[in-house]
Design a protein around this motif. Structure first.
Motif, PDB file in Angstrom:
ATOM      1  N   LEU A  92       0.835  -1.201   0.000  1.00 49.78           N
ATOM      2  CA  LEU A  92       0.000   0.000   0.000  1.00 49.78           C
ATOM      3  C   LEU A  92       0.872   1.254   0.000  1.00 49.78           C
ATOM      4  O   LEU A  92       1.957   1.266   0.588  1.00 49.78           O
ATOM      5  CB  LEU A  92      -0.910   0.018   1.229  1.00 49.78           C
ATOM      6  N   ARG A  93       0.387   2.311  -0.654  1.00 51.78           N
ATOM      7  CA  ARG A  93       1.127   3.575  -0.675  1.00 51.78           C
ATOM      8  C   ARG A  93       0.798   4.371   0.582  1.00 51.78           C
ATOM      9  O   ARG A  93      -0.126   5.193   0.606  1.00 51.78           O
ATOM     10  CB  ARG A  93       0.794   4.374  -1.935  1.00 51.78           C
ATOM     11  N   VAL A  94       1.558   4.113   1.606  1.00 50.44           N
ATOM     12  CA  VAL A  94       1.466   4.840   2.872  1.00 50.44           C
ATOM     13  C   VAL A  94       2.901   5.159   3.299  1.00 50.44           C
ATOM     14  O   VAL A  94       3.847   4.515   2.846  1.00 50.44           O
ATOM     15  CB  VAL A  94       0.753   4.005   3.962  1.00 50.44           C
ATOM     16  N   PRO A  95       3.090   6.164   4.148  1.00 52.18           N
ATOM     17  CA  PRO A  95       4.459   6.509   4.562  1.00 52.18           C
ATOM     18  C   PRO A  95       5.134   5.361   5.300  1.00 52.18           C
ATOM     19  O   PRO A  95       4.487   4.645   6.077  1.00 52.18           O
ATOM     20  CB  PRO A  95       4.263   7.715   5.487  1.00 52.18           C
ATOM     21  N   ARG A  96       6.427   5.203   5.078  1.00 58.13           N
ATOM     22  CA  ARG A  96       7.172   4.224   5.861  1.00 58.13           C
ATOM     23  C   ARG A  96       7.429   4.789   7.253  1.00 58.13           C
ATOM     24  O   ARG A  96       7.882   5.926   7.391  1.00 58.13           O
ATOM     25  CB  ARG A  96       8.505   3.903   5.190  1.00 58.13           C
ATOM     26  N   PRO A  97       7.158   4.023   8.307  1.00 67.56           N
ATOM     27  CA  PRO A  97       7.461   4.494   9.659  1.00 67.56           C
ATOM     28  C   PRO A  97       8.952   4.367   9.932  1.00 67.56           C
ATOM     29  O   PRO A  97       9.567   3.372   9.558  1.00 67.56           O
ATOM     30  CB  PRO A  97       6.641   3.555  10.546  1.00 67.56           C
ATOM     31  N   ILE A  98       9.520   5.351  10.569  1.00 66.93           N
ATOM     32  CA  ILE A  98      10.951   5.343  10.864  1.00 66.93           C
ATOM     33  C   ILE A  98      11.209   5.082  12.345  1.00 66.93           C
ATOM     34  O   ILE A  98      12.086   4.303  12.697  1.00 66.93           O
ATOM     35  CB  ILE A  98      11.577   6.675  10.428  1.00 66.93           C
ATOM     36  N   ALA A  99      10.435   5.719  13.207  1.00 64.63           N
ATOM     37  CA  ALA A  99      10.605   5.506  14.644  1.00 64.63           C
ATOM     38  C   ALA A  99       9.330   5.913  15.365  1.00 64.63           C
ATOM     39  O   ALA A  99       8.598   6.794  14.907  1.00 64.63           O
ATOM     40  CB  ALA A  99      11.794   6.297  15.174  1.00 64.63           C
ATOM     41  N   ALA A 100       9.081   5.261  16.499  1.00 65.38           N
ATOM     42  CA  ALA A 100       7.940   5.607  17.348  1.00 65.38           C
ATOM     43  C   ALA A 100       8.437   5.716  18.779  1.00 65.38           C
ATOM     44  O   ALA A 100       9.327   4.966  19.207  1.00 65.38           O
ATOM     45  CB  ALA A 100       6.842   4.557  17.244  1.00 65.38           C
ATOM     46  N   MET A 101       7.854   6.641  19.527  1.00 63.75           N
ATOM     47  CA  MET A 101       8.305   6.902  20.885  1.00 63.75           C
ATOM     48  C   MET A 101       7.136   6.998  21.848  1.00 63.75           C
ATOM     49  O   MET A 101       6.079   7.551  21.502  1.00 63.75           O
ATOM     50  CB  MET A 101       9.103   8.215  20.900  1.00 63.75           C
ATOM     51  N   THR A 102       7.319   6.450  23.045  1.00 65.07           N
ATOM     52  CA  THR A 102       6.402   6.702  24.158  1.00 65.07           C
ATOM     53  C   THR A 102       7.230   7.179  25.343  1.00 65.07           C
ATOM     54  O   THR A 102       8.320   6.661  25.594  1.00 65.07           O
ATOM     55  CB  THR A 102       5.612   5.439  24.564  1.00 65.07           C
ATOM     56  N   ALA A 103       6.715   8.161  26.068  1.00 67.22           N
ATOM     57  CA  ALA A 103       7.408   8.716  27.229  1.00 67.22           C
ATOM     58  C   ALA A 103       6.462   8.684  28.423  1.00 67.22           C
ATOM     59  O   ALA A 103       5.532   9.498  28.498  1.00 67.22           O
ATOM     60  CB  ALA A 103       7.871  10.141  26.948  1.00 67.22           C
ATOM     61  N   PRO A 104       6.633   7.725  29.343  1.00 65.49           N
ATOM     62  CA  PRO A 104       5.743   7.617  30.504  1.00 65.49           C
ATOM     63  C   PRO A 104       5.826   8.833  31.415  1.00 65.49           C
ATOM     64  O   PRO A 104       6.903   9.392  31.623  1.00 65.49           O
ATOM     65  CB  PRO A 104       6.257   6.371  31.230  1.00 65.49           C
ATOM     66  N   THR A 105       4.662   9.246  31.922  1.00 67.53           N
ATOM     67  CA  THR A 105       4.592  10.302  32.936  1.00 67.53           C
ATOM     68  C   THR A 105       3.564   9.860  33.968  1.00 67.53           C
ATOM     69  O   THR A 105       2.390  10.190  33.870  1.00 67.53           O
ATOM     70  CB  THR A 105       4.188  11.664  32.323  1.00 67.53           C
ATOM     71  N   GLY A 106       3.995   9.068  34.941  1.00 68.96           N
ATOM     72  CA  GLY A 106       3.082   8.537  35.934  1.00 68.96           C
ATOM     73  C   GLY A 106       2.142   7.511  35.319  1.00 68.96           C
ATOM     74  O   GLY A 106       2.582   6.542  34.681  1.00 68.96           O
ATOM     75  N   PHE A 107       0.832   7.714  35.496  1.00 65.29           N
ATOM     76  CA  PHE A 107      -0.155   6.800  34.923  1.00 65.29           C
ATOM     77  C   PHE A 107      -0.429   7.089  33.445  1.00 65.29           C
ATOM     78  O   PHE A 107      -1.227   6.403  32.827  1.00 65.29           O
ATOM     79  CB  PHE A 107      -1.475   6.901  35.700  1.00 65.29           C
ATOM     80  N   PHE A 108       0.240   8.077  32.898  1.00 62.00           N
ATOM     81  CA  PHE A 108      -0.011   8.500  31.525  1.00 62.00           C
ATOM     82  C   PHE A 108       1.269   8.400  30.697  1.00 62.00           C
ATOM     83  O   PHE A 108       2.342   8.083  31.203  1.00 62.00           O
ATOM     84  CB  PHE A 108      -0.535   9.944  31.501  1.00 62.00           C
ATOM     85  N   TYR A 109       1.130   8.658  29.405  1.00 62.66           N
ATOM     86  CA  TYR A 109       2.293   8.706  28.529  1.00 62.66           C
ATOM     87  C   TYR A 109       2.065   9.767  27.457  1.00 62.66           C
ATOM     88  O   TYR A 109       0.936  10.118  27.136  1.00 62.66           O
ATOM     89  CB  TYR A 109       2.555   7.344  27.874  1.00 62.66           C
ATOM     90  N   ARG A 110       3.156  10.265  26.927  1.00 58.95           N
ATOM     91  CA  ARG A 110       3.142  11.106  25.734  1.00 58.95           C
ATOM     92  C   ARG A 110       3.738  10.300  24.596  1.00 58.95           C
ATOM     93  O   ARG A 110       4.534   9.395  24.827  1.00 58.95           O
ATOM     94  CB  ARG A 110       3.919  12.403  25.968  1.00 58.95           C
ATOM     95  N   ALA A 111       3.379  10.650  23.357  1.00 59.25           N
ATOM     96  CA  ALA A 111       3.826   9.821  22.241  1.00 59.25           C
ATOM     97  C   ALA A 111       4.108  10.655  21.000  1.00 59.25           C
ATOM     98  O   ALA A 111       3.558  11.749  20.822  1.00 59.25           O
ATOM     99  CB  ALA A 111       2.769   8.759  21.912  1.00 59.25           C
ATOM    100  N   ALA A 112       4.977  10.123  20.150  1.00 58.43           N
ATOM    101  CA  ALA A 112       5.300  10.765  18.877  1.00 58.43           C
ATOM    102  C   ALA A 112       5.754   9.693  17.899  1.00 58.43           C
ATOM    103  O   ALA A 112       6.126   8.584  18.291  1.00 58.43           O
ATOM    104  CB  ALA A 112       6.386  11.824  19.055  1.00 58.43           C
TER     105      ALA A 112
END
Length: 238
Positions: A92-112
């Motif tokens: 399929l013509r979709v972007p190739r993923p290069i990297a994924a990140m999660t950053a825990p902050t207590g009971f939550f996380y941020r992501a990029a």
């Protein structure tokens, strides 16, 4: 935690997820796209998209970028990363993923997530404000969506700004946050209707917008004729 794909950039620089570091080192090419959560970077000779996962709507006012931790495999960034890798393996013509990140902050996380930047590509919405699509392009869009649906991929936000066309007239689909695979069902036509509503909304706001009923009919006809015939819209949604 960071998950990396070495197909495009090897090694990946983890600090690319830090916008201040990237800006200080001259890697930021363009910032503030799509609610301010995306940046185009130039790193190691490649243009890539850094996109942060941000909330929308009313929730955004009290919680801009935190999500409840339910395990790394269920994080927004890792799920999109794995889905994109699989779709790429299926052609399929979709972007190739290069990297994924999660950053825990207590009971939550941020992501990029960092994705391949599709070169010389513009959104369907922007192109239609300038003139009609080339002959056959509406059919190509219909076939591209059908190819995605044949693999049972539900796009959570299939709109005319998540359909790109490059300078070789190739159709790409982007932004698979909250998307996933599911059984065939009514959601397939609901995806198509979501795209149609977004086109009509753009047409209503633009001075000129080169789309009419014949164009849309061409998309739908090709979509339904591709592969194994018409979709059973009466099928029970998974």
């Amino acid at each position: 935690m960071i998950r990396c794909n070495s197909e495009l950039i090897d090694p990946i620089e983890p600090r690319l997820f830090d916008v201040d570091w990237s800006r200080a080192n001259g890697y930021i090419h363009q910032s503030g796209m799509g609610r301010g959560g995306a940046h185009i970077l130039k790193f190691s000779g490649h243009y890539v998209v850094l996109r942060f996962f941000l909330r929308g709507g009313i929730m955004r006012k009290v919680n801009r970028d935190r999500y409840l931790r339910l395990g790394e495999k269920r994080s927004r960034s890792f799920r999109e990363y794995e889905l994109l890798r699989w779709m790429n393996s299926q052609g399929l013509r979709v972007p190739r993923p290069i990297a994924a990140m999660t950053a825990p902050t207590g009971f939550f996380y941020r992501a990029a997530i960092i994705l391949e930047c599709i070169p010389q590509a513009r959104t369907l919405a922007d192109i239609l404000k300038e003139g009609p699509l080339p002959n056959g392009m509406w059919s190509d869009i219909g076939k591209t969506i059908r190819d995605m649906h044949e693999l049972r991929v539900f796009h959570a936000d299939l709109n005319c700004r998540n359909v790109l066309i490059d300078d070789a007239d190739r159709v790409w689909l982007i932004d698979f946050d909250k998307s996933h695979r599911r059984k065939r069902g009514r959601w397939m036509m609901q995806n198509i209707e979501r795209l149609r509503r977004s086109l009509l909304k753009e047409r209503g706001m633009a001075a000129e917008f080169w789309m009419d009923d014949r164009d849309w009919s061409q998309l739908v006809t090709t979509y339904q004729a591709s592969h194994d015939g018409r979709i059973d819209v009466s099928a029970k949604q998974a």
